[in-house]
Scaffold this motif. Structure first.
Motif, PDB file in Angstrom:
ATOM      1  N   THR A  30     -16.922   7.288  -4.112  1.00  0.00           N
ATOM      2  CA  THR A  30     -16.146   8.511  -3.924  1.00  0.00           C
ATOM      3  C   THR A  30     -16.968   9.555  -3.199  1.00  0.00           C
ATOM      4  O   THR A  30     -16.465  10.326  -2.392  1.00  0.00           O
ATOM      5  CB  THR A  30     -15.701   9.063  -5.291  1.00  0.00           C
ATOM      6  OG1 THR A  30     -15.151   7.988  -6.053  1.00  0.00           O
ATOM      7  CG2 THR A  30     -14.637  10.132  -5.127  1.00  0.00           C
ATOM      8  N   CYS A 338      -4.846  16.454   0.182  1.00  0.00           N
ATOM      9  CA  CYS A 338      -4.802  15.217  -0.604  1.00  0.00           C
ATOM     10  C   CYS A 338      -6.172  14.854  -1.177  1.00  0.00           C
ATOM     11  O   CYS A 338      -6.267  14.299  -2.276  1.00  0.00           O
ATOM     12  CB  CYS A 338      -4.282  14.068   0.259  1.00  0.00           C
ATOM     13  SG  CYS A 338      -2.540  14.229   0.718  1.00  0.00           S
ATOM     14  N   LYS A 342      -6.977  13.929  -5.101  1.00  0.00           N
ATOM     15  CA  LYS A 342      -7.681  12.715  -5.514  1.00  0.00           C
ATOM     16  C   LYS A 342      -8.918  13.042  -6.341  1.00  0.00           C
ATOM     17  O   LYS A 342      -9.183  12.413  -7.378  1.00  0.00           O
ATOM     18  CB  LYS A 342      -8.092  11.916  -4.269  1.00  0.00           C
ATOM     19  CG  LYS A 342      -8.795  10.609  -4.590  1.00  0.00           C
ATOM     20  CD  LYS A 342      -9.660  10.141  -3.445  1.00  0.00           C
ATOM     21  CE  LYS A 342     -10.837  11.060  -3.260  1.00  0.00           C
ATOM     22  NZ  LYS A 342     -11.796  10.581  -2.262  1.00  0.00           N
ATOM     23  N   TRP A 346      -9.651  11.995 -10.157  1.00  0.00           N
ATOM     24  CA  TRP A 346     -10.883  11.256 -10.476  1.00  0.00           C
ATOM     25  C   TRP A 346     -11.639  11.929 -11.610  1.00  0.00           C
ATOM     26  O   TRP A 346     -12.107  11.278 -12.546  1.00  0.00           O
ATOM     27  CB  TRP A 346     -11.753  11.170  -9.224  1.00  0.00           C
ATOM     28  CG  TRP A 346     -13.118  10.628  -9.472  1.00  0.00           C
ATOM     29  CD1 TRP A 346     -13.471   9.335  -9.718  1.00  0.00           C
ATOM     30  CD2 TRP A 346     -14.341  11.386  -9.493  1.00  0.00           C
ATOM     31  NE1 TRP A 346     -14.835   9.241  -9.894  1.00  0.00           N
ATOM     32  CE2 TRP A 346     -15.378  10.483  -9.758  1.00  0.00           C
ATOM     33  CE3 TRP A 346     -14.632  12.736  -9.313  1.00  0.00           C
ATOM     34  CZ2 TRP A 346     -16.701  10.897  -9.848  1.00  0.00           C
ATOM     35  CZ3 TRP A 346     -15.948  13.144  -9.395  1.00  0.00           C
ATOM     36  CH2 TRP A 346     -16.977  12.228  -9.670  1.00  0.00           C
ATOM     37  N   LYS A 381      -4.890   6.946  -2.439  1.00  0.00           N
ATOM     38  CA  LYS A 381      -6.153   7.244  -3.117  1.00  0.00           C
ATOM     39  C   LYS A 381      -5.919   8.075  -4.372  1.00  0.00           C
ATOM     40  O   LYS A 381      -6.551   7.852  -5.411  1.00  0.00           O
ATOM     41  CB  LYS A 381      -7.110   7.960  -2.159  1.00  0.00           C
ATOM     42  CG  LYS A 381      -7.595   7.085  -1.024  1.00  0.00           C
ATOM     43  CD  LYS A 381      -8.454   7.876  -0.045  1.00  0.00           C
ATOM     44  CE  LYS A 381      -8.891   6.989   1.115  1.00  0.00           C
ATOM     45  NZ  LYS A 381      -9.688   7.748   2.109  1.00  0.00           N
ATOM     46  N   SER A 382      -5.011   9.035  -4.285  1.00  0.00           N
ATOM     47  CA  SER A 382      -4.678   9.844  -5.461  1.00  0.00           C
ATOM     48  C   SER A 382      -3.948   8.999  -6.505  1.00  0.00           C
ATOM     49  O   SER A 382      -4.159   9.169  -7.711  1.00  0.00           O
ATOM     50  CB  SER A 382      -3.802  11.036  -5.053  1.00  0.00           C
ATOM     51  OG  SER A 382      -4.478  11.875  -4.146  1.00  0.00           O
ATOM     52  N   GLU A 385      -6.570   6.979  -8.484  1.00  0.00           N
ATOM     53  CA  GLU A 385      -7.326   7.750  -9.461  1.00  0.00           C
ATOM     54  C   GLU A 385      -6.451   8.126 -10.654  1.00  0.00           C
ATOM     55  O   GLU A 385      -6.931   8.159 -11.797  1.00  0.00           O
ATOM     56  CB  GLU A 385      -7.908   9.004  -8.821  1.00  0.00           C
ATOM     57  CG  GLU A 385      -8.904   8.731  -7.696  1.00  0.00           C
ATOM     58  CD  GLU A 385     -10.085   7.874  -8.120  1.00  0.00           C
ATOM     59  OE1 GLU A 385     -10.396   7.835  -9.327  1.00  0.00           O
ATOM     60  OE2 GLU A 385     -10.692   7.228  -7.255  1.00  0.00           O
TER      61      GLU A 385
END
Length: 520
Positions: A30, A338, A342, A346, A381-382, A385
């Motif tokens: 990340t 975005c 994310k 996370w 990606k969001s 997570e």
């Protein structure tokens, strides 16, 4: 019970008997994206560019002469013994290197004047000459790695460090700038600058009253001393920056705040001992406060720092929760960027990997619906997570907490994402479904759950995953089918859930079964 076949995935989270190094690896993946974003916003090296026509050599009569003649004049002046001509030539060289476009750094190096410019740094009687030489060398050091090394190999670093204590602030600031460029080149020169003794005089400047522009360069240089991995800087050395960073976090300048947060994000990207040192420095409450910033350049590294801290142990995570950080997350999970959505998901995934009181804090802050919304509508990606955050809740949460996530309708987006191409996220979702099935089985509600999963199309998808090319996926899917979607025991009894070694669920009828049961 949790699927044994995905034990390697389970290592990615803290406090579940999971491998710390594996968890750090995921965090570093990340980090790469954040470092790329940082590089775009704020280069590791900076050239001191003059944009005014009066100072731009491109408009001067000298520039109208041939390039070779201009360089010859500069070389002759710098190499000569006349101090007036040395100054004029050095200034001309600096102006040439300060052009906004295509500065002739390579030509100046080939002219062989860099060692001579370094000797001018030692002339304390002529601060104007020191300044012009420092500026010229700063811009040379802003070039390629090879060009930066030319300045270092000419012996400039010790002289720049000495000039940090100059009574002339323009000279001192230019020395800071040059050292920031050198430290930003990579791990080797970063460590060389540190070993050469930069920290003590630099940190004195950081705690002094200097103009905002000067403080920006100081903070940026501190950030460069803390950055880069493979290897990271020695923490016992760079941790000396923590008191100064605590002060810098109170500064009103946006760039100072941003680079202070980036420095702290690098310092928290390590062991729990490092995280604890940062917590002990007293910066957490201010970092949490900055989560409400409307400046993405400040918000991004502040969130990264907070996210790193909550990857630590439960007490370290609690330090963030106690400062009220969760109040900022509804905004963060809906941020227009975005990448920040994310990052926020996370960070929450590591909080839901904590103890049940921390999971409850996430619930009480009203964040589960936001995570579920991200699974529905966020970028991939969001979504990933958010899946981790919900899965961790199902892994360590109580019956009531998992029941709340189900009431908020977490299953539809989880099941929808079983069609994703990402093998790892499929395994994570299968783990979540296994955890929920295991809990439902212990509460004699497995039939209701299976019916709901059938309606969502999840059972068909899981059956199809038994044909998946990835061995872990098909074994995990097969385990789910065998354990939860096959025939009942011959006597119709529901087996009690097994007790795992890594916080798998243990059910007690009197304690765990809510009066209403699950709302599937």
């Amino acid at each position: 019970m949790p699927l044994q076949e995905i034990g390697d995935r389970i290592k990615n989270y803290k406090n579940k008997g999971r491998d710390v190094e594996e968890m750090r690896r995921r965090r570093n993946e990340t980090s790469v994206e954040l470092r790329k974003a940082k590089k775009e916003e704020n280069l590791l090296k900076r050239r001191n560019v003059v944009l005014s026509d009066e100072e731009d050599l491109a408009t001067s009569p000298v520039h109208n002469a041939s390039k070779a003649a201009t360089l010859q004049e500069i070389i002759a002046g710098i190499q000569g013994e006349d101090t007036d001509k040395q100054f004029e030539a050095t200034q001309a060289c600096r102006k040439m290197l300060s052009r906004e476009r295509n500065p002739p750094i390579g030509d100046v190096i080939k002219a062989g004047v860099v060692p001579r410019l370094v000797t001018f740094l030692q002339n304390s009687q002529l601060s104007e000459l020191q300044f012009e030489a420092a500026w010229a060398l700063t811009n040379i050091a802003s070039g390629t790695s090879e060009q930066t090394k030319v300045v270092v190999n000419a012996g400039a670093v010790p002289h720049f460090i000495r000039l940090l204590s100059s009574s002339d602030l323009t000279v001192s600031e230019q020395a800071v700038w040059a050292l920031g460029n050198i430290a930003g080149d990579g791990t080797v020169l970063r460590d060389f600058v540190t070993k050469s003794g930069i920290l003590e005089p630099l940190l004195k400047l950081a705690t002094s009253s200097v103009p905002a522009g000067f403080m920006r360069n100081i903070t940026w240089t501190i950030s460069n001393l803390c950055r880069n991995k493979d290897p990271p800087p020695k923490f016992e050395v760079v941790s000396q920056c923590l008191p100064a960073l605590r002060l810098l976090l109170q500064h009103s300048d946006r760039e100072v705040l941003a680079d202070s947060c980036w420095a702290l994000s690098y310092l928290t990207d390590g062991t729990n001992e490092q995280i604890q040192a940062v917590i002990d420095s007293g910066v957490v409450s201010r970092l949490v406060e900055l989560l409400g910033s409307n400046e993405p350049s400040v918000l991004t590294p502040a969130l990264r720092s907070v996210g790193n801290i909550v990857t630590g142990n439960d007490m370290q995570t609690q330090a963030v929760v106690d400062c009220g950080a969760l109040r900022a997350f509804p905004y963060l999970l809906q941020h227009p960027k975005c990448s920040l959505q994310k990052e926020a998901a996370w960070a929450l995934s590591n909080i839901t990997a904590g103890n049940r009181s921390q999971i409850q804090a996430v619930i009480d802050a009203g964040l589960i619906p936001h995570l579920i919304s991200l699974m529905h509508r966020g970028d991939f990606k969001s979504q990933k997570e958010s899946v981790w955050a919900i899965t961790n809740l199902t892994s360590g949460g109580s019956v009531e907490q998992v029941g709340y996530a189900l009431e908020q309708d977490c299953l539809p987006p989880l099941c929808a994402l079983l069609s994703a191409k990402d093998t790892k996220i499929i395994l994570v979702i299968l783990d979540a479904i296994s955890n929920i099935c295991n809990m439902a089985k212990g509460m004699t509600q497995l039939d209701s759950l299976c019916q709901h999963l059938e309606e969502l199309g999840a059972v068909d998808k899981i059956e199809q995953l038994q044909e998946h090319e990835n061995q872990n996926v098909y074994k995990a899917a097969q385990g789910l089918i065998d354990n939860y979607f096959g025939a009942e025991d011959e006597d119709g009894a529901i087996a009690a859930p097994e007790v795992g070694e890594d916080n798998t669920f243990q059910f007690s009828e009197q304690q765990c079964v809510p009066s209403e049961g699950f709302n599937f």
